[in-house]
Design a protein around this motif. Sequence first.
Motif, mmCIF file in Angstrom:
data_model
loop_
_atom_site.group_PDB
_atom_site.id
_atom_site.type_symbol
_atom_site.label_atom_id
_atom_site.label_comp_id
_atom_site.label_asym_id
_atom_site.label_seq_id
_atom_site.Cartn_x
_atom_site.Cartn_y
_atom_site.Cartn_z
ATOM 1 N N PHE A 24 0.864 -1.091 0.057
ATOM 2 C CA PHE A 24 0.146 0.038 -0.028
ATOM 3 C C PHE A 24 0.808 1.138 -0.051
ATOM 4 C CE2 PHE A 24 -3.514 -2.867 1.698
ATOM 5 C CZ PHE A 24 -4.280 -2.558 0.558
ATOM 6 N N ARG A 25 1.914 1.275 0.607
ATOM 7 C CA ARG A 25 2.870 2.578 0.683
ATOM 8 C C ARG A 25 3.423 2.525 -0.552
ATOM 9 N NH1 ARG A 25 3.903 4.785 5.651
ATOM 10 N NH2 ARG A 25 3.406 3.483 7.654
ATOM 11 N N ASP A 26 3.788 1.642 -1.240
ATOM 12 C CA ASP A 26 4.434 1.472 -2.683
ATOM 13 C C ASP A 26 3.378 2.158 -3.647
ATOM 14 O OD1 ASP A 26 6.928 0.551 -1.634
ATOM 15 O OD2 ASP A 26 6.830 -1.429 -3.059
ATOM 16 N N MET A 27 2.009 1.963 -3.415
ATOM 17 C CA MET A 27 1.144 2.692 -4.387
ATOM 18 C C MET A 27 0.479 4.068 -3.961
ATOM 19 S SD MET A 27 -1.183 -0.932 -5.286
ATOM 20 C CE MET A 27 -1.669 -1.178 -3.573
ATOM 21 N N ASN A 28 1.164 4.462 -2.818
ATOM 22 C CA ASN A 28 0.875 5.814 -2.300
ATOM 23 C C ASN A 28 -0.653 5.777 -1.678
ATOM 24 O OD1 ASN A 28 3.288 7.192 -2.713
ATOM 25 N ND2 ASN A 28 2.958 7.019 -4.581
ATOM 26 N N ILE A 29 -1.190 4.715 -1.241
ATOM 27 C CA ILE A 29 -2.474 4.631 -0.632
ATOM 28 C C ILE A 29 -2.493 4.846 0.810
ATOM 29 C CG2 ILE A 29 -4.286 3.104 -0.352
ATOM 30 C CD1 ILE A 29 -3.982 1.940 -3.007
ATOM 31 N N PRO A 30 -2.927 5.982 1.204
ATOM 32 C CA PRO A 30 -2.734 6.306 2.654
ATOM 33 C C PRO A 30 -3.808 5.310 3.688
ATOM 34 C CG PRO A 30 -4.196 7.765 1.711
ATOM 35 C CD PRO A 30 -3.593 6.885 0.556
ATOM 36 N N ALA A 31 -3.135 4.735 4.694
ATOM 37 C CA ALA A 31 -4.092 4.156 5.773
ATOM 38 C C ALA A 31 -3.547 4.383 7.001
ATOM 39 C CB ALA A 31 -3.670 2.527 5.353
ATOM 40 N N GLU A 32 -4.116 3.965 8.063
ATOM 41 C CA GLU A 32 -3.678 3.687 9.437
ATOM 42 C C GLU A 32 -3.113 2.453 9.656
ATOM 43 O OE1 GLU A 32 -6.987 4.560 12.139
ATOM 44 O OE2 GLU A 32 -7.938 5.719 10.741
ATOM 45 N N PHE A 33 -1.676 2.783 9.288
ATOM 46 C CA PHE A 33 -0.858 1.473 9.106
ATOM 47 C C PHE A 33 -0.593 0.682 10.438
ATOM 48 C CE2 PHE A 33 0.571 3.856 5.512
ATOM 49 C CZ PHE A 33 0.154 2.861 4.270
ATOM 50 N N ASP A 34 -0.616 1.340 11.381
ATOM 51 C CA ASP A 34 -0.412 0.611 12.918
ATOM 52 C C ASP A 34 -1.603 -0.119 12.993
ATOM 53 O OD1 ASP A 34 2.273 1.447 12.965
ATOM 54 O OD2 ASP A 34 1.543 3.042 14.447
ATOM 55 N N ALA A 35 -2.829 0.390 12.879
ATOM 56 C CA ALA A 35 -4.091 -0.200 13.040
ATOM 57 C C ALA A 35 -4.316 -1.324 12.179
ATOM 58 C CB ALA A 35 -5.253 0.683 13.195
ATOM 59 N N MET A 36 -4.044 -1.140 10.763
ATOM 60 C CA MET A 36 -4.126 -2.134 10.096
ATOM 61 C C MET A 36 -3.153 -3.300 10.211
ATOM 62 S SD MET A 36 -3.596 -1.621 5.705
ATOM 63 C CE MET A 36 -1.922 -1.918 5.939
ATOM 64 N N ALA A 37 -2.157 -3.214 10.593
ATOM 65 C CA ALA A 37 -1.280 -4.296 10.886
ATOM 66 C C ALA A 37 -1.833 -5.124 12.094
ATOM 67 C CB ALA A 37 0.110 -3.633 11.434
ATOM 68 N N ASN A 127 -6.996 -6.872 -7.757
ATOM 69 C CA ASN A 127 -6.751 -5.548 -8.102
ATOM 70 C C ASN A 127 -5.384 -5.341 -8.362
ATOM 71 O OD1 ASN A 127 -9.418 -4.707 -7.689
ATOM 72 N ND2 ASN A 127 -8.856 -5.079 -5.259
ATOM 73 N N ALA A 128 -4.933 -4.817 -9.344
ATOM 74 C CA ALA A 128 -3.491 -4.689 -9.759
ATOM 75 C C ALA A 128 -3.048 -3.183 -9.523
ATOM 76 C CB ALA A 128 -3.410 -4.980 -11.342
ATOM 77 N N SER A 129 -1.730 -3.193 -9.026
ATOM 78 C CA SER A 129 -1.159 -1.818 -9.187
ATOM 79 C C SER A 129 -0.831 -1.650 -10.637
ATOM 80 C CB SER A 129 0.033 -1.737 -8.171
ATOM 81 O OG SER A 129 1.095 -2.676 -8.635
ATOM 82 N N GLN A 130 -0.155 -0.289 -10.881
ATOM 83 C CA GLN A 130 0.170 -0.067 -12.260
ATOM 84 C C GLN A 130 1.375 -0.616 -12.507
ATOM 85 O OE1 GLN A 130 0.263 4.318 -12.307
ATOM 86 N NE2 GLN A 130 -1.729 4.492 -12.960
ATOM 87 N N LEU A 131 2.106 -0.642 -11.749
ATOM 88 C CA LEU A 131 3.457 -1.562 -11.585
ATOM 89 C C LEU A 131 3.040 -2.950 -11.992
ATOM 90 C CD1 LEU A 131 6.791 -1.347 -11.271
ATOM 91 C CD2 LEU A 131 6.350 -2.147 -8.780
ATOM 92 N N ALA A 132 2.139 -3.763 -11.493
ATOM 93 C CA ALA A 132 2.154 -4.925 -11.771
ATOM 94 C C ALA A 132 1.206 -5.306 -12.806
ATOM 95 C CB ALA A 132 1.545 -5.644 -10.282
ATOM 96 N N GLN A 133 0.382 -4.257 -13.254
ATOM 97 C CA GLN A 133 -0.554 -4.420 -14.300
ATOM 98 C C GLN A 133 0.117 -5.289 -15.672
ATOM 99 O OE1 GLN A 133 -3.303 -1.500 -14.854
ATOM 100 N NE2 GLN A 133 -4.345 -2.507 -16.801
ATOM 101 N N PRO A 134 1.075 -4.866 -16.053
ATOM 102 C CA PRO A 134 1.793 -5.416 -17.408
ATOM 103 C C PRO A 134 2.174 -7.243 -17.139
ATOM 104 C CG PRO A 134 2.738 -3.385 -17.015
ATOM 105 C CD PRO A 134 1.965 -3.741 -15.795
ATOM 106 N N LEU A 135 2.379 -7.422 -15.723
ATOM 107 C CA LEU A 135 2.617 -8.733 -15.579
ATOM 108 C C LEU A 135 1.343 -9.619 -15.753
ATOM 109 C CD1 LEU A 135 4.150 -11.557 -14.509
ATOM 110 C CD2 LEU A 135 3.478 -10.369 -12.149
ATOM 111 N N TYR A 136 0.216 -9.097 -14.899
ATOM 112 C CA TYR A 136 -0.986 -9.716 -15.014
ATOM 113 C C TYR A 136 -1.531 -9.928 -16.366
ATOM 114 C CZ TYR A 136 -0.800 -9.094 -10.146
ATOM 115 O OH TYR A 136 -0.123 -9.325 -8.781
ATOM 116 N N GLU A 137 -1.377 -8.936 -17.354
ATOM 117 C CA GLU A 137 -1.705 -8.921 -18.600
ATOM 118 C C GLU A 137 -1.164 -9.984 -19.352
ATOM 119 O OE1 GLU A 137 -1.486 -4.873 -20.154
ATOM 120 O OE2 GLU A 137 -3.499 -4.279 -19.086
ATOM 121 N N GLN A 138 -0.010 -9.950 -19.281
ATOM 122 C CA GLN A 138 0.948 -11.088 -19.815
ATOM 123 C C GLN A 138 0.497 -12.456 -19.572
ATOM 124 O OE1 GLN A 138 5.064 -10.525 -18.808
ATOM 125 N NE2 GLN A 138 5.268 -8.515 -19.779
#
Length: 149
Positions: A24-37, A127-138
Amino acid sequence: MPYQLRAITLADIPHVVDHRERMFRDMNIPAEFDAMARETAAWLSTAIPSKTYRGWLAVGDDDAVAAGCGLIVIPWPPGPMTMDPRCGFVFNVYTAPSHRNHGLARRLMETIHEWCRGEGIERVVLNASQLAQPLYEQMGYLVADEPMM
């Protein structure tokens, strides 16, 4: 470096939680990371033994966890694509930056596909991140034209 793939265990919860946060951090998706963990770890502590959540890790020769993925099989009504009343939903595909470009995400996804084929599960979605979308399409995934909001 050669990597071995293996199924997750309860001892791997910290790895899954860490990968989920870093994804989620790599995708710049904000979250309450401590609570989520905390909540994710608590959820996994019952979801792994009940086989609600299945996951796999790629581990290097040094026993360092390099990548991981997870899968939940959910009830899904038969429809235009398949009569199978289940759907495999892929979660938490993540590769640590220093281990990227070694085919680990592809190997993990192939493991998920193999497991789903063995169970007769005909539909796998993610759900694909932009980084991973080419792999999934392949790998044959298509962007769904569904009316979800």
